[in-house]
Design an enzyme around this catalytic site. Sequence first.
Site, mmCIF file in Angstrom:
data_model
loop_
_atom_site.group_PDB
_atom_site.id
_atom_site.type_symbol
_atom_site.label_atom_id
_atom_site.label_comp_id
_atom_site.label_asym_id
_atom_site.label_seq_id
_atom_site.Cartn_x
_atom_site.Cartn_y
_atom_site.Cartn_z
ATOM 1 N N ILE A 38 22.212 -4.381 57.645
ATOM 2 C CA ILE A 38 21.853 -3.316 56.721
ATOM 3 C C ILE A 38 21.157 -2.227 57.522
ATOM 4 O O ILE A 38 20.217 -2.498 58.270
ATOM 5 C CB ILE A 38 20.920 -3.815 55.602
ATOM 6 C CG1 ILE A 38 21.502 -5.061 54.940
ATOM 7 C CG2 ILE A 38 20.661 -2.713 54.587
ATOM 8 C CD1 ILE A 38 22.861 -4.865 54.311
ATOM 9 N N CYS A 39 21.624 -1.001 57.382
ATOM 10 C CA CYS A 39 20.980 0.167 57.998
ATOM 11 C C CYS A 39 20.803 -0.063 59.510
ATOM 12 O O CYS A 39 21.738 -0.395 60.217
ATOM 13 C CB CYS A 39 19.660 0.437 57.287
ATOM 14 S SG CYS A 39 18.956 2.075 57.575
#
Length: 321
Positions: free
Chosen positions: A104-105
């Site tokens: 994520i990210c």
Amino acid sequence: MPRRVAVLVYDGVTLLDVAGPAEVFQEANRFGADYEIALLSPTGDDVTSNLGIRVAVAGSVASEPAPHLFLVAGSSLYPRTAVPRDLAEAARGPAARAGRVASICTGAFVLAAAGLLDGKRATTHWKVTRKLAAQYPTCRVEPDAIYVRDGTTYTSAGVTAGIDLALALLEEDHGADLARDVARALVVYMQRSGGQSQFSAPLQGPPPRSPALRKITDLVTANPERDHSPGELAKQLSVSPRQLTRLFHDELSTTPARYVESIRFDMARALLDQGHTATHAATAAGFPSYESLRRVFARELSISPAAYQRRFSTARRPNPQ
């Protein structure tokens, strides 16, 4: 058997990177899925999130046998600083045993530091896609993607894109109907239109280093509606069009025409953000027509100027009459 989702957390982890995808899988259980979510840290000790909130973990990554999905959350610490070796190693072990691996990210930087993105397509938050590409040149970064799948490895863009990715993984496991039920329950879209470039702020690029090219930037910004063809710009600098093209290629890896278009595009986006109509934004930014602006928006953001403005003009809902 339950599908086990192991999430790697550590001090400074972005809490929404953890909670967003976890909420998708937990909500899916209400509709008949059977996910088991386990938060793991490198050492097995509890960690402190970016908000200062203590995050309790189920154990260390070494204790995880073989998760159905191994998820690495991001942090604002990376890429501001190098990913610590122990954190990269903590990601490497479970990833080797997992059915699927995802980030994520800026969790993509942890995967990359662990060597898990070598030779693979990937993405991360739009602010740091260039840094990911520069630091890990064997990784093929796709800067506009909301999420990217390469085999059994998945990476996602900034923060809430983790929800988009979790919905896509859920659909792979249980089909579109269940994923749609979860999306509706969470009041989110199954799939966003356009890429993450629509979320990036206009006029983010660094100014050219050379005084000659900075002069061109100033010329276009001051009077975007004027003739800024390569021939006219070359006259302003007293160089030949070929020399001008070489300057742009050597310093900015683009052409004069494309660079002028990018300045006009950023100006049009800023005008749309301020509430101007798309027609006015096209004219004021120097585009010959609305249609020419629409074509650039379609190419760069995969949405129309009107759709872009609806997304970003205001966060306020109209009051019912």
